[in-house]
Design a protein around this motif. Sequence first.
Motif, PDB file in Angstrom:
ATOM      1  N   VAL A 179     -60.361 -14.590 -15.809  1.00  0.00           N
ATOM      2  CA  VAL A 179     -58.914 -14.659 -16.055  1.00  0.00           C
ATOM      3  C   VAL A 179     -58.483 -13.572 -17.033  1.00  0.00           C
ATOM      4  CG1 VAL A 179     -57.094 -16.063 -17.108  1.00  0.00           C
ATOM      5  CG2 VAL A 179     -58.682 -17.102 -15.481  1.00  0.00           C
ATOM      6  N   THR A 180     -59.279 -13.371 -18.084  1.00  0.00           N
ATOM      7  CA  THR A 180     -58.961 -12.333 -19.067  1.00  0.00           C
ATOM      8  C   THR A 180     -59.014 -10.949 -18.430  1.00  0.00           C
ATOM      9  OG1 THR A 180     -59.882 -13.707 -20.826  1.00  0.00           O
ATOM     10  CG2 THR A 180     -59.559 -11.379 -21.315  1.00  0.00           C
ATOM     11  N   ARG A 181     -60.032 -10.720 -17.581  1.00  0.00           N
ATOM     12  CA  ARG A 181     -60.145  -9.418 -16.901  1.00  0.00           C
ATOM     13  C   ARG A 181     -58.920  -9.162 -16.028  1.00  0.00           C
ATOM     14  NH1 ARG A 181     -62.085  -5.201 -18.111  1.00  0.00           N
ATOM     15  NH2 ARG A 181     -59.835  -4.887 -17.986  1.00  0.00           N
ATOM     16  N   ILE A 182     -58.477 -10.159 -15.283  1.00  0.00           N
ATOM     17  CA  ILE A 182     -57.301 -10.012 -14.432  1.00  0.00           C
ATOM     18  C   ILE A 182     -56.055  -9.754 -15.274  1.00  0.00           C
ATOM     19  CG2 ILE A 182     -55.757 -11.249 -12.860  1.00  0.00           C
ATOM     20  CD1 ILE A 182     -58.286 -12.669 -11.762  1.00  0.00           C
ATOM     21  N   ALA A 183     -55.903 -10.507 -16.350  1.00  0.00           N
ATOM     22  CA  ALA A 183     -54.722 -10.339 -17.209  1.00  0.00           C
ATOM     23  C   ALA A 183     -54.676  -8.943 -17.827  1.00  0.00           C
ATOM     24  CB  ALA A 183     -54.739 -11.400 -18.310  1.00  0.00           C
ATOM     25  N   LEU A 184     -55.801  -8.431 -18.271  1.00  0.00           N
ATOM     26  CA  LEU A 184     -55.838  -7.088 -18.858  1.00  0.00           C
ATOM     27  C   LEU A 184     -55.507  -6.020 -17.812  1.00  0.00           C
ATOM     28  CD1 LEU A 184     -58.967  -7.257 -21.206  1.00  0.00           C
ATOM     29  CD2 LEU A 184     -56.545  -7.252 -21.859  1.00  0.00           C
ATOM     30  N   ASN A 185     -55.989  -6.220 -16.582  1.00  0.00           N
ATOM     31  CA  ASN A 185     -55.665  -5.266 -15.521  1.00  0.00           C
ATOM     32  C   ASN A 185     -54.174  -5.261 -15.204  1.00  0.00           C
ATOM     33  OD1 ASN A 185     -58.340  -4.651 -15.383  1.00  0.00           O
ATOM     34  ND2 ASN A 185     -58.674  -5.401 -13.313  1.00  0.00           N
ATOM     35  N   ILE A 186     -53.571  -6.444 -15.194  1.00  0.00           N
ATOM     36  CA  ILE A 186     -52.130  -6.536 -14.957  1.00  0.00           C
ATOM     37  C   ILE A 186     -51.360  -5.838 -16.072  1.00  0.00           C
ATOM     38  CG2 ILE A 186     -50.181  -8.137 -14.869  1.00  0.00           C
ATOM     39  CD1 ILE A 186     -52.045 -10.120 -13.448  1.00  0.00           C
ATOM     40  N   GLU A 187     -51.765  -6.105 -17.314  1.00  0.00           N
ATOM     41  CA  GLU A 187     -51.065  -5.515 -18.469  1.00  0.00           C
ATOM     42  C   GLU A 187     -51.223  -4.004 -18.517  1.00  0.00           C
ATOM     43  OE1 GLU A 187     -51.041  -5.887 -23.378  1.00  0.00           O
ATOM     44  OE2 GLU A 187     -52.432  -7.066 -22.171  1.00  0.00           O
ATOM     45  N   ALA A 188     -52.431  -3.518 -18.257  1.00  0.00           N
ATOM     46  CA  ALA A 188     -52.699  -2.094 -18.396  1.00  0.00           C
ATOM     47  C   ALA A 188     -52.154  -1.260 -17.247  1.00  0.00           C
ATOM     48  CB  ALA A 188     -54.206  -1.864 -18.534  1.00  0.00           C
ATOM     49  N   ASN A 189     -52.139  -1.830 -16.039  1.00  0.00           N
ATOM     50  CA  ASN A 189     -51.811  -1.037 -14.859  1.00  0.00           C
ATOM     51  C   ASN A 189     -50.559  -1.483 -14.119  1.00  0.00           C
ATOM     52  OD1 ASN A 189     -54.379   0.641 -14.812  1.00  0.00           O
ATOM     53  ND2 ASN A 189     -55.244  -1.423 -14.708  1.00  0.00           N
ATOM     54  N   GLY A 190     -49.970  -2.584 -14.547  1.00  0.00           N
ATOM     55  CA  GLY A 190     -48.759  -3.054 -13.894  1.00  0.00           C
ATOM     56  C   GLY A 190     -48.986  -3.658 -12.529  1.00  0.00           C
ATOM     57  N   TYR A 191     -50.224  -4.121 -12.259  1.00  0.00           N
ATOM     58  CA  TYR A 191     -50.510  -4.733 -10.968  1.00  0.00           C
ATOM     59  C   TYR A 191     -49.822  -6.091 -10.856  1.00  0.00           C
ATOM     60  CZ  TYR A 191     -54.492  -1.459 -10.830  1.00  0.00           C
ATOM     61  OH  TYR A 191     -55.288  -0.350 -10.839  1.00  0.00           O
ATOM     62  N   SER A 192     -49.524  -6.490  -9.640  1.00  0.00           N
ATOM     63  CA  SER A 192     -49.166  -7.879  -9.394  1.00  0.00           C
ATOM     64  C   SER A 192     -50.442  -8.703  -9.457  1.00  0.00           C
ATOM     65  CB  SER A 192     -48.524  -8.028  -8.013  1.00  0.00           C
ATOM     66  OG  SER A 192     -49.478  -7.721  -6.993  1.00  0.00           O
ATOM     67  N   LEU A 193     -50.294 -10.040  -9.543  1.00  0.00           N
ATOM     68  CA  LEU A 193     -51.477 -10.897  -9.609  1.00  0.00           C
ATOM     69  C   LEU A 193     -52.360 -10.735  -8.372  1.00  0.00           C
ATOM     70  CD1 LEU A 193     -53.207 -13.077 -10.908  1.00  0.00           C
ATOM     71  CD2 LEU A 193     -51.638 -14.798  -9.966  1.00  0.00           C
TER      72      LEU A 193
END
Length: 205
Positions: A20-34
């Motif tokens: 979950v943390t890895r996904i959240a950091l990717n969203i924050e850093a790259n602007g990805y959707s979930l």
Amino acid sequence: MTLRRLSAALLALAVVATIVTRIALNIEANGYSLPEAVWRIYRYFTIWTNTAVGLAAALIALRGRLDGRISGGLVMAIAAVGVVYHLLLASENSYVGLEWLIDATFHTFVPVWFSLHWLAFEPKAQVSWRSLPLWLAYPTIYCAYALIRGLFDGEFPYFFLDPGKQGMLGILAWMLALITAFAIAGALIVLLARALQPRQVAQRG
């Protein structure tokens, strides 16, 4: 709750929290959707295998049992995650802080934890040489998946699966070497399970 189920529950929680943390950091850093963030991290054998270990650990925690053939195969796979990473990939990374913790959890803590958990708690009577072909199917299918996916989207998760760096013959050579390494690891697990099985029977008696 038994020590076995407690160990499994804590391991499952650790895996879930890290993913979950890895996904959240990717969203924050790259602007990805979930969905995009999830899709991107599930190109990696590390994520697939940590997820499988987390699900297995959750089943052990909730139901108190897991087929020994499954747990044995997962030990082979998650141990390979740690070994391959530290031998071939770790030198490419210089993570710090939370990124280091995520990386260490996926590639060191979970492999060591689940391996020790299996040694201490999981039944081994069902582990046999007949289990080995099934175990080897998992990394073989993953390699095919990662290669086909990369040919479509142009992104390859590991250098040894990148046709631009290795060529197809090079990829086949790497796959053969990796499956051979998996086979050796699987054989060691079968031998270890057989060596430990009489001790487990004696402890139950």
